[in-house]
Design a protein around this motif. Structure first.
Motif, PDB file in Angstrom:
ATOM      1  N   LYS A 137     -15.770  24.207   6.463  1.00 17.70           N
ATOM      2  CA  LYS A 137     -14.630  24.440   5.578  1.00 17.70           C
ATOM      3  C   LYS A 137     -13.357  24.788   6.345  1.00 17.70           C
ATOM      4  O   LYS A 137     -12.253  24.699   5.788  1.00 17.70           O
ATOM      5  N   ASN A 138     -13.506  25.157   7.602  1.00 17.23           N
ATOM      6  CA  ASN A 138     -12.335  25.481   8.417  1.00 17.23           C
ATOM      7  C   ASN A 138     -11.674  24.239   9.005  1.00 17.23           C
ATOM      8  O   ASN A 138     -10.640  24.339   9.664  1.00 17.23           O
ATOM      9  N   GLU A 139     -12.286  23.066   8.785  1.00 15.42           N
ATOM     10  CA  GLU A 139     -11.696  21.798   9.187  1.00 15.42           C
ATOM     11  C   GLU A 139     -11.156  21.089   7.951  1.00 15.42           C
ATOM     12  O   GLU A 139     -11.720  21.228   6.862  1.00 15.42           O
ATOM     13  N   PHE A 140     -10.075  20.331   8.122  1.00 14.93           N
ATOM     14  CA  PHE A 140      -9.376  19.742   6.984  1.00 14.93           C
ATOM     15  C   PHE A 140      -9.320  18.222   7.096  1.00 14.93           C
ATOM     16  O   PHE A 140      -9.170  17.671   8.192  1.00 14.93           O
ATOM     17  N   VAL A 141      -9.413  17.569   5.939  1.00 16.34           N
ATOM     18  CA  VAL A 141      -9.122  16.141   5.800  1.00 16.34           C
ATOM     19  C   VAL A 141      -7.971  16.017   4.809  1.00 16.34           C
ATOM     20  O   VAL A 141      -8.021  16.599   3.720  1.00 16.34           O
ATOM     21  N   VAL A 142      -6.925  15.299   5.197  1.00 15.21           N
ATOM     22  CA  VAL A 142      -5.817  15.023   4.289  1.00 15.21           C
ATOM     23  C   VAL A 142      -5.987  13.610   3.746  1.00 15.21           C
ATOM     24  O   VAL A 142      -6.157  12.655   4.509  1.00 15.21           O
ATOM     25  N   ILE A 143      -5.961  13.476   2.424  1.00 16.71           N
ATOM     26  CA  ILE A 143      -5.995  12.177   1.755  1.00 16.71           C
ATOM     27  C   ILE A 143      -4.661  12.020   1.045  1.00 16.71           C
ATOM     28  O   ILE A 143      -4.306  12.837   0.193  1.00 16.71           O
ATOM     29  N   GLY A 144      -3.898  10.990   1.418  1.00 12.11           N
ATOM     30  CA  GLY A 144      -2.523  10.938   0.941  1.00 12.11           C
ATOM     31  C   GLY A 144      -2.041   9.573   0.503  1.00 12.11           C
ATOM     32  O   GLY A 144      -2.671   8.537   0.751  1.00 12.11           O
ATOM     33  N   ALA A 195      -2.465  14.908  -0.848  1.00 15.03           N
ATOM     34  CA  ALA A 195      -1.014  14.980  -0.687  1.00 15.03           C
ATOM     35  C   ALA A 195      -0.351  13.730  -1.252  1.00 15.03           C
ATOM     36  O   ALA A 195      -0.619  12.618  -0.792  1.00 15.03           O
ATOM     37  N   LEU A 196       0.502  13.926  -2.248  1.00 16.40           N
ATOM     38  CA  LEU A 196       1.330  12.849  -2.771  1.00 16.40           C
ATOM     39  C   LEU A 196       2.744  13.093  -2.269  1.00 16.40           C
ATOM     40  O   LEU A 196       3.380  14.092  -2.615  1.00 16.40           O
ATOM     41  N   PHE A 197       3.217  12.176  -1.428  1.00 14.42           N
ATOM     42  CA  PHE A 197       4.456  12.381  -0.691  1.00 14.42           C
ATOM     43  C   PHE A 197       5.664  11.824  -1.426  1.00 14.42           C
ATOM     44  O   PHE A 197       5.622  10.750  -2.010  1.00 14.42           O
ATOM     45  N   THR A 198       6.772  12.546  -1.321  1.00 16.50           N
ATOM     46  CA  THR A 198       8.051  12.043  -1.758  1.00 16.50           C
ATOM     47  C   THR A 198       8.805  11.468  -0.554  1.00 16.50           C
ATOM     48  O   THR A 198       8.415  11.679   0.603  1.00 16.50           O
ATOM     49  N   ALA A 199       9.860  10.732  -0.829  1.00 15.36           N
ATOM     50  CA  ALA A 199      10.831  10.281   0.183  1.00 15.36           C
ATOM     51  C   ALA A 199      10.221   9.457   1.314  1.00 15.36           C
ATOM     52  O   ALA A 199      10.777   9.426   2.404  1.00 15.36           O
ATOM     53  N   GLU A 200       9.113   8.773   1.045  1.00 12.18           N
ATOM     54  CA  GLU A 200       8.623   7.809   2.039  1.00 12.18           C
ATOM     55  C   GLU A 200       9.648   6.705   2.230  1.00 12.18           C
ATOM     56  O   GLU A 200       9.906   6.256   3.353  1.00 12.18           O
ATOM     57  N   GLU A 201      10.254   6.295   1.110  1.00  9.07           N
ATOM     58  CA  GLU A 201      11.224   5.209   1.157  1.00  9.07           C
ATOM     59  C   GLU A 201      12.525   5.619   1.845  1.00  9.07           C
ATOM     60  O   GLU A 201      13.353   4.768   2.166  1.00  9.07           O
ATOM     61  N   LYS A 202      12.693   6.901   2.091  1.00 11.88           N
ATOM     62  CA  LYS A 202      13.890   7.393   2.791  1.00 11.88           C
ATOM     63  C   LYS A 202      13.638   7.599   4.284  1.00 11.88           C
ATOM     64  O   LYS A 202      14.485   8.127   4.999  1.00 11.88           O
ATOM     65  N   GLY A 203      12.463   7.203   4.743  1.00 15.11           N
ATOM     66  CA  GLY A 203      12.139   7.370   6.161  1.00 15.11           C
ATOM     67  C   GLY A 203      11.010   8.341   6.420  1.00 15.11           C
ATOM     68  O   GLY A 203      11.061   9.095   7.404  1.00 15.11           O
ATOM     69  N   LEU A 204       9.990   8.325   5.569  1.00 17.87           N
ATOM     70  CA  LEU A 204       8.802   9.190   5.728  1.00 17.87           C
ATOM     71  C   LEU A 204       9.167  10.668   5.701  1.00 17.87           C
ATOM     72  O   LEU A 204       8.493  11.503   6.327  1.00 17.87           O
ATOM     73  N   GLU A 216       2.475  24.072  11.714  1.00 11.42           N
ATOM     74  CA  GLU A 216       2.926  25.452  11.917  1.00 11.42           C
ATOM     75  C   GLU A 216       1.897  26.462  11.427  1.00 11.42           C
ATOM     76  O   GLU A 216       1.847  27.594  11.919  1.00 11.42           O
ATOM     77  N   GLN A 217       1.059  26.049  10.474  1.00 12.19           N
ATOM     78  CA  GLN A 217      -0.029  26.913  10.000  1.00 12.19           C
ATOM     79  C   GLN A 217      -1.250  26.849  10.916  1.00 12.19           C
ATOM     80  O   GLN A 217      -2.209  27.598  10.716  1.00 12.19           O
ATOM     81  N   SER A 218      -1.203  25.939  11.882  1.00 10.34           N
ATOM     82  CA  SER A 218      -2.300  25.772  12.853  1.00 10.34           C
ATOM     83  C   SER A 218      -3.623  25.427  12.179  1.00 10.34           C
ATOM     84  O   SER A 218      -4.695  25.894  12.594  1.00 10.34           O
ATOM     85  N   ILE A 219      -3.566  24.591  11.130  1.00 14.77           N
ATOM     86  CA  ILE A 219      -4.826  24.181  10.523  1.00 14.77           C
ATOM     87  C   ILE A 219      -5.568  23.248  11.477  1.00 14.77           C
ATOM     88  O   ILE A 219      -4.972  22.578  12.327  1.00 14.77           O
ATOM     89  N   SER A 220      -6.868  23.209  11.344  1.00  8.25           N
ATOM     90  CA  SER A 220      -7.695  22.314  12.156  1.00  8.25           C
ATOM     91  C   SER A 220      -7.849  21.002  11.397  1.00  8.25           C
ATOM     92  O   SER A 220      -8.743  20.847  10.561  1.00  8.25           O
ATOM     93  N   LEU A 221      -6.951  20.049  11.659  1.00  9.67           N
ATOM     94  CA  LEU A 221      -6.975  18.767  10.956  1.00  9.67           C
ATOM     95  C   LEU A 221      -7.936  17.813  11.655  1.00  9.67           C
ATOM     96  O   LEU A 221      -7.803  17.531  12.838  1.00  9.67           O
ATOM     97  N   TYR A 222      -8.897  17.323  10.902  1.00 11.93           N
ATOM     98  CA  TYR A 222      -9.867  16.353  11.422  1.00 11.93           C
ATOM     99  C   TYR A 222      -9.276  14.950  11.388  1.00 11.93           C
ATOM    100  O   TYR A 222      -9.236  14.243  12.395  1.00 11.93           O
ATOM    101  N   THR A 223      -8.800  14.529  10.204  1.00  4.33           N
ATOM    102  CA  THR A 223      -8.248  13.189  10.070  1.00  4.33           C
ATOM    103  C   THR A 223      -7.339  13.130   8.861  1.00  4.33           C
ATOM    104  O   THR A 223      -7.479  13.911   7.911  1.00  4.33           O
ATOM    105  N   MET A 224      -6.385  12.178   8.887  1.00  9.98           N
ATOM    106  CA  MET A 224      -5.504  11.932   7.756  1.00  9.98           C
ATOM    107  C   MET A 224      -5.726  10.492   7.297  1.00  9.98           C
ATOM    108  O   MET A 224      -5.572   9.549   8.087  1.00  9.98           O
ATOM    109  N   LEU A 225      -6.092  10.318   6.021  1.00  8.33           N
ATOM    110  CA  LEU A 225      -6.428   9.015   5.464  1.00  8.33           C
ATOM    111  C   LEU A 225      -5.418   8.683   4.375  1.00  8.33           C
ATOM    112  O   LEU A 225      -5.352   9.360   3.350  1.00  8.33           O
TER     113      LEU A 225
END
Length: 346
Positions: A137-144, A195-204, A216-225
């Protein structure tokens, strides 16, 4: 979508000569016995029953997907331009899906406001499911996916609304279906950020903001999909999706292993146009240097309405989207729940 590819796509062409309501608990993991295609009958009554159940579940999921897509691409939302009243309505809808399906806000609220955005108030919408395993649980996956589009443009006749169905209500809808599935089943050993992102069309801009904030929160990110333009099938391919940065990691191999089929493949044009750098995966790669890649089915030949007013819900193949979502669920489950970090950059 995949910022600034339109000019490259146009050059390539020259050179080469969105409301029906269904149960929120729709099953997202139908099976296709032995990968059989066509009208071949299952070998047993049990297999036949499973096949019928699968077809029913995909059909129900297709209806649910169409309902979400119809709202996100409605003229009421005016093309979901970042900072607009229309995207505000989209954000309300997204956070309600999270709230109604047991997905928590990652921050104090679901809205992650961008600082110093010059053209109105802009925010990502960020949900969270804590992991169920005491260690993982201390590792994170971002699905965006990005939920913004380009708003009002000069169009054909009286239509000036770039509704953004394939780009990227389709990716947004896929992520919402994944959130609903994991919110119901709570079988994610690692923690998951939706994560649903805004402003992708403005340059990510939105994904850059969130990636920096999480770093900055120093999360342990495994992968971003990331999911981008998954509303129509590719043409004459033996796989349903391609992966940007395909050659950079083993993610395609891992994905196909858990999907138990050739779900993800390589698209040469994705490498030629460097699509790895042109969607919301890139900021996470830059900040964390972990596998951060995008799944897509836009193959440069199958959708001619990119950034046009014709990118309408009526062009979307909802059966295909339901198939993609249902086949991606075991892939995501496998990656999220693997006992070790299997996905690695080469």
């Amino acid at each position: 979508m995949m910022k600034h590819i339109y000019v490259a796509f146009f050059s390539f062409l020259l050179l080469s000569c969105g409301s029906t309501k269904v149960d929120q608990s729709t099953v997202l993991n139908p099976t296709n016995p032995k990968g059989v295609k066509g009208s071949v009958l299952p070998a047993s009554k049990d297999a036949q029953l499973e096949s019928v159940k699968s077809n029913v579940s995909v059909k129900a999921l297709s209806v649910d997907i169409e309902a979400i897509m119809t709202f996100l691409t409605s003229d009421e939302l005016q093309g979901r331009d970042t900072g607009s009243e229309g995207i505000e309505k989209a954000a309300d809808f997204i956070q309600n899906v999270f709230k109604n399906n047991n997905v928590l806000p990652y921050f104090a609220t679901y809205r992650d406001t961008l600082e110093n955005y010059s053209d109105g108030v802009a925010y990502n919408v960020v949900g969270f499911l804590p992991g169920t395993d005491s260690k993982l649980k201390n590792e994170f996956v971002v699905i965006g996916a990005h939920y913004d589009h380009i708003g009002l443009i000069s169009g054909d006749g009286d239509d000036t609304i770039a509704n953004g169905a394939n780009d990227n209500a389709s990716g947004t809808t896929a992520v919402l279906e994944f959130a609903k599935y994991f919110g119901e089943h709570k079988n994610n050993k690692r923690s998951v950020i939706f994560a649903l992102f805004t402003a992708e069309e403005k340059g990510l801009v939105g994904s850059k903001h969130l990636a920096k904030k999480l770093k900055e929160q120093s999360i342990s990110l495994y992968t971003m999909l990331n999911f981008e333009m998954v509303g129509v099938p590719m043409v004459e391919k033996d796989h349903s999706l391609y992966l940007t940065g395909y050659e950079l990691s083993n993610l395609a191999e891992i994905s196909n292993g858990y999907a138990n089929k050739n779900l993800v493949g390589f698209l040469p044009k994705a490498k030629e146009f460097n699509l790895f750098r042109r969607s919301d995966n890139a900021p996470f790669h830059d900040e964390f240097n972990v596998p951060s890649q995008t799944y897509s089915s836009f193959d440069f030949t199958n959708f001619g309405e990119y950034h046009k007013v014709g990118d309408e819900a009526s062009l979307i193949d909802y059966g295909f989207m339901a198939k993609i979502v249902s086949e991606s669920v075991p892939m995501l489950e496998g990656i999220i729940n693997a006992p070790i970090k299997e996905v690695k950059y080469n």
